[in-house]
Design a protein around this motif. Sequence first.
Motif, short mmCIF file in Angstrom:
data_model
loop_
_atom_site.label_atom_id
_atom_site.label_comp_id
_atom_site.label_asym_id
_atom_site.label_seq_id
_atom_site.Cartn_x
_atom_site.Cartn_y
_atom_site.Cartn_z
N TYR A 22 0.41 -1.67 -0.10
CA TYR A 22 -0.22 0.12 -0.20
C TYR A 22 0.84 1.42 0.44
N SER A 23 1.90 1.48 1.15
CA SER A 23 2.95 2.12 0.58
C SER A 23 3.91 2.44 -0.62
N LEU A 24 4.28 1.67 -0.97
CA LEU A 24 4.78 1.58 -2.09
C LEU A 24 3.61 2.23 -3.61
N THR A 25 2.40 1.84 -3.58
CA THR A 25 2.18 2.11 -4.05
C THR A 25 1.63 3.99 -3.37
N ALA A 26 1.29 4.40 -3.18
CA ALA A 26 0.79 5.61 -3.05
C ALA A 26 1.94 6.29 -3.11
N TYR A 27 3.43 6.18 -2.93
CA TYR A 27 4.67 6.28 -3.53
C TYR A 27 4.70 6.82 -4.90
N LEU A 28 4.72 6.22 -5.49
CA LEU A 28 4.14 6.02 -7.02
C LEU A 28 3.39 7.09 -7.74
N LEU A 29 2.32 6.43 -7.37
CA LEU A 29 0.71 7.22 -7.36
C LEU A 29 1.56 8.85 -7.06
N HIS A 30 1.75 9.27 -6.00
CA HIS A 30 2.26 10.46 -5.67
C HIS A 30 3.12 11.09 -6.68
N ALA A 31 4.18 10.11 -6.28
CA ALA A 31 5.51 10.85 -7.25
C ALA A 31 4.63 10.91 -8.62
N ASN A 32 4.03 10.65 -9.43
CA ASN A 32 3.51 10.59 -11.08
C ASN A 32 1.94 11.82 -10.51
N GLY A 33 2.11 12.44 -9.65
CA GLY A 33 1.48 13.62 -9.26
C GLY A 33 0.01 13.36 -9.44
N LEU A 34 -0.39 12.20 -8.89
CA LEU A 34 -1.95 11.54 -8.85
C LEU A 34 -2.40 11.75 -7.32
N ILE A 35 -1.80 11.31 -6.43
CA ILE A 35 -2.42 11.88 -5.29
C ILE A 35 -1.45 12.72 -4.23
N ASP A 36 -2.06 13.12 -3.19
CA ASP A 36 -1.29 13.63 -2.07
C ASP A 36 -0.49 13.50 -1.74
N SER A 37 0.33 13.73 -0.83
CA SER A 37 2.10 12.45 0.25
C SER A 37 1.18 12.02 1.28
N LYS A 38 0.11 13.24 1.49
CA LYS A 38 -0.44 12.69 2.87
C LYS A 38 -1.82 11.65 2.61
N LYS A 39 -2.13 11.42 1.39
CA LYS A 39 -3.62 10.74 1.60
C LYS A 39 -2.85 9.27 2.02
N VAL A 40 -4.45 8.47 2.26
CA VAL A 40 -4.04 6.98 3.05
C VAL A 40 -4.48 6.35 1.87
N LEU A 41 -4.12 4.98 1.55
CA LEU A 41 -4.09 4.08 0.21
C LEU A 41 -4.72 2.65 1.55
N ASN A 42 -6.40 2.24 1.01
CA ASN A 42 -6.26 1.39 1.53
C ASN A 42 -7.48 0.78 1.16
N ALA A 43 -7.69 -0.08 1.38
CA ALA A 43 -8.97 -0.92 -0.27
C ALA A 43 -10.20 -0.31 -0.78
N LYS A 44 -10.48 0.41 0.02
CA LYS A 44 -11.49 1.73 -0.16
C LYS A 44 -10.97 2.74 -0.64
N THR A 45 -10.18 3.10 -0.77
CA THR A 45 -9.76 4.73 -1.49
C THR A 45 -8.44 4.10 -2.94
N LEU A 46 -8.39 3.30 -2.68
CA LEU A 46 -7.23 2.77 -3.79
C LEU A 46 -7.60 2.48 -4.91
N PRO A 47 -8.75 2.11 -5.17
CA PRO A 47 -9.28 1.63 -6.81
C PRO A 47 -10.13 3.33 -6.96
N GLN A 48 -10.34 4.07 -6.38
CA GLN A 48 -10.64 6.00 -6.51
C GLN A 48 -9.65 6.23 -7.50
#
Lengths: 200, 407
Positions: A153-179
């Motif tokens: 989850y953390s790595l996915t968040a980092y990669l999405l953030h590095a691509n400018g797609l989510i905020d650095s503090k956005k919490v990814l989980n089963a509910k938020t990731l598909p969104q």
Amino acid sequence: MIKKLSVITVLFVSLASYRSYTDGWQERVSEGLVAKPDTLEWPKSFGFGRPATEKEIAAIDIDIRPDGKGLPAGQGNAVTGKAIYAAKCSACHGATGIEGPNDRLVVGDTSSVKSRRVKAIGNYWPYATTVFDYVRRAMPFNEPGSLTDEEVYSLTAYLLHANGLIDSKKVLNAKTLPQVDMPAKKYYVPDDREDGPVIR
Amino acid sequence: MMEIQKDNKFSRRKLLGGAATAAVVLVQTASGKAFQAGMTHKEIEDTTKIQGVLPGTLGTRSDFEKPVKAPSPTSSRTPLQDLYGTITPSDLHYERHHGGVPAIDPSKYELVIHGMVDKPMVFTLADLKRFPSVSRIAFLECSGNYRGANDGKIRPQDICGLTSQSEWTGVALSTLFREVGVSSKATWFLAEGGDAAVMTRSVPMTKGWKDAIIAYAQNGEAVRPEQGYPARLFLPGWEGNTSVKWIRRIEVSDQPYMTREETSKYTESVGPAKIRQFSFTMDTRSIITYPSYPASVEKGWIEIRGIAWSGRGKIVRVEVSTNAGKSWQLAALQDPVLDKSITAFRYLWNWDGEPTEIMSRAIDETGYVQPFLKQLLEARGGNMGYHFNPVTAWYLQKDGKVLFKAT
């Protein structure tokens, strides 16, 4: 002679798929050359194999669908992911996901058409769930399948953030990731090639 | 070596009758090296004057023949220019894998089928072999299978050597679907491999019902490890990546999973605003394998030889041009011409020794005509990538050297 030719024909036909093998079997049966297809006498079930238990299915059922089905419990964010990335991913993908030597993961401009020749996550991947699924099943290359769900989850968040797609503090989980909205999704079309003399 | 040879000169009488058994044992063990197999070709001046090799447990390739695949870190290419006929020797079948070749113990192998089914089941390899079996000859091809070279120095192996053909034997996937009771609402299934990439692809159920095979044999023996031992999915005519090797799990579903290999890979940009996905069918293609780089030819009669194949069906025609595409002649197709299979073609030509370009184009039963490179580029908005099947030309120089030329 005719018999010989028919035998050869049957031979070739039998090399084709099972279905086409069973096509037109009546003719060949009447010629006395082949047995009728055994599908006619197939039982409803052969009874080979054994039932799979829920537990053993769960142990290997690791796929994640775009709607989030299959995502495990746990969560992560980009800040945590950055440290994991530096330790476990940067050797192959570069300090910031751009430098390589292996697949580039990060692209600055996710909307540029030209940039799609580089197939990074931000500009080419249509679903964020795929990042989780792929990292968990196949990465890191030298130790596949070794990451915990929280780490993924953390790595996915980092990669999405590095691509400018989510905020650095956005919490990814089963509910938020598909969104998470992926810019490249709108470009995807199913195969439009067809039989016949069309070049596509 | 010479001494042993001397020892080995048994009389015919000695080899027959009561003493024969002991003599043969001697021949097979102590002085086995004296036979032709262990000798250099220099030592064997006349093969009619020394006994040949005894029957063995495994056949071998002649020492004079050394066809090899061309490996890279991710794939290994079939030496098309060194082969004859249409069946690829199993040890020369191309390789493409994403996490190396796993060593799977067949006694521990299991295939799980679950998801939208009445009875989720586990099948061992022995179980799979008990079901009614099917065999078919068909090509397998990686969809990323085109390369060129500006200097023309590139072999068929390096242009499109990610194409091979085998006879595949196994159980029809439809038989297993029937056994587990697949829901009528199912539209896709996920195929997953047991390698380090845990390779996954989503496949429409229609293909699964139509002609998919869980193959456990290739060219008469167990599937090779590089090709998915002990069992793999085989989808005739479709891009090789969908024929998931080392298959361990099938999950029946009503939507695709959008795995990495069907989104970020194995998709192609077409024009500025389109990424084509699930482009499964391998387009019709051909290549002249003789003459081709690095061969040299002399003026006079040349049998132009090559292979043609289509994921859409049978090859109905191959046309050959010996004047850079100005005019085309029909090539002879070698029987058997099978559905979704490599078909061999040939065209007898008397070369006058003047520099020219030769090329082939294949036409399949749906009327698809193999395009030129520039037609493909035009149709795809200048993008290259997966599913590139252009006509491939060979330039014959005056000195007989043969060089690749893009079309």
